[in-house]
Design a protein around this motif. Structure first.
Motif, PDB file in Angstrom:
ATOM      1  N   LEU A  61      30.082   3.293 -16.393  1.00 52.58           N
ATOM      2  CA  LEU A  61      31.269   3.287 -17.250  1.00 52.58           C
ATOM      3  C   LEU A  61      32.304   4.302 -16.779  1.00 52.58           C
ATOM      4  N   ARG A  62      31.841   5.475 -16.435  1.00 51.38           N
ATOM      5  CA  ARG A  62      32.773   6.515 -15.968  1.00 51.38           C
ATOM      6  C   ARG A  62      33.439   6.121 -14.646  1.00 51.38           C
ATOM      7  N   GLU A  63      32.648   5.594 -13.736  1.00 53.71           N
ATOM      8  CA  GLU A  63      33.156   5.268 -12.395  1.00 53.71           C
ATOM      9  C   GLU A  63      34.046   4.025 -12.404  1.00 53.71           C
ATOM     10  N   HIS A  64      33.606   2.996 -13.104  1.00 54.62           N
ATOM     11  CA  HIS A  64      34.315   1.721 -13.020  1.00 54.62           C
ATOM     12  C   HIS A  64      35.337   1.520 -14.133  1.00 54.62           C
ATOM     13  N   LEU A  65      34.934   1.730 -15.356  1.00 52.58           N
ATOM     14  CA  LEU A  65      35.890   1.501 -16.440  1.00 52.58           C
ATOM     15  C   LEU A  65      36.889   2.637 -16.565  1.00 52.58           C
ATOM     16  N   GLY A  66      36.541   3.787 -16.059  1.00 55.32           N
ATOM     17  CA  GLY A  66      37.456   4.917 -16.082  1.00 55.32           C
ATOM     18  C   GLY A  66      38.418   4.933 -14.907  1.00 55.32           C
ATOM     19  N   ALA A  67      38.238   3.997 -13.986  1.00 51.68           N
ATOM     20  CA  ALA A  67      39.111   3.940 -12.805  1.00 51.68           C
ATOM     21  C   ALA A  67      40.534   3.610 -13.223  1.00 51.68           C
ATOM     22  N   GLU A  68      41.454   4.371 -12.694  1.00 52.18           N
ATOM     23  CA  GLU A  68      42.857   4.184 -13.065  1.00 52.18           C
ATOM     24  C   GLU A  68      43.534   3.054 -12.300  1.00 52.18           C
ATOM     25  N   ASP A  69      42.909   2.598 -11.225  1.00 52.68           N
ATOM     26  CA  ASP A  69      43.542   1.581 -10.393  1.00 52.68           C
ATOM     27  C   ASP A  69      43.141   0.151 -10.772  1.00 52.68           C
ATOM     28  N   THR A  71      43.302  -3.319 -12.977  1.00 53.22           N
ATOM     29  CA  THR A  71      44.229  -4.073 -13.816  1.00 53.22           C
ATOM     30  C   THR A  71      43.573  -4.305 -15.178  1.00 53.22           C
ATOM     31  N   LYS A  72      44.371  -4.706 -16.119  1.00 56.69           N
ATOM     32  CA  LYS A  72      43.841  -4.995 -17.458  1.00 56.69           C
ATOM     33  C   LYS A  72      42.793  -6.109 -17.373  1.00 56.69           C
ATOM     34  N   GLU A  73      43.057  -7.122 -16.575  1.00 55.72           N
ATOM     35  CA  GLU A  73      42.133  -8.250 -16.429  1.00 55.72           C
ATOM     36  C   GLU A  73      40.820  -7.799 -15.802  1.00 55.72           C
ATOM     37  N   GLU A  74      40.886  -6.945 -14.775  1.00 58.57           N
ATOM     38  CA  GLU A  74      39.664  -6.423 -14.135  1.00 58.57           C
ATOM     39  C   GLU A  74      38.848  -5.595 -15.122  1.00 58.57           C
ATOM     40  N   ARG A  75      39.541  -4.801 -15.898  1.00 59.70           N
ATOM     41  CA  ARG A  75      38.856  -3.963 -16.890  1.00 59.70           C
ATOM     42  C   ARG A  75      38.173  -4.838 -17.945  1.00 59.70           C
TER      43      ARG A  75
END
Length: 91
Positions: A61-69, A71-75
């Motif tokens: 969660l920290r690494e992937h969902l917290g990534a700032e790069d 897109t909304k769709e990817e998240r």
């Protein structure tokens, strides 16, 4: 999966502990098992697996969902993937 690689030693240690606990249950069952001892070992494995899941999930969660790069769709797709895993884990 850089977060899994960075914590590889710690995760492998957890997995090996779980493996040892499962082997201990198997050995106990092959002999004349004490039900309470088996129940304790099963509870210990469940706790160890839950700890492993928590560790990997938190890092993910920290690494992937917290990534700032992202897109909304990817998240949203990532969230759905995690929800799917959690649903199968919590069955």
């Amino acid at each position: 999966m850089s977060h899994t690689i960075s914590g590889k030693k710690k995760l492998l240690s957890r997995v090996r502990r779980i493996k040892g606990q499962a082997i201990a249950i198997e050995s106990s069952l092959e002999e004349d098992p004490d039900c309470m001892a088996i129940l304790q070992q099963v509870a210990a494995i469940k706790g160890a697996v839950n700890g492993l899941m928590k560790e990997v999930l938190e890092d993910h969660l920290r690494e992937h969902l917290g990534a700032e790069d992202m897109t909304k769709e990817e998240r949203l797709e990532e969230v759905e993937d995690v929800i799917s895993i959690l649903k199968s884990y919590l069955k």
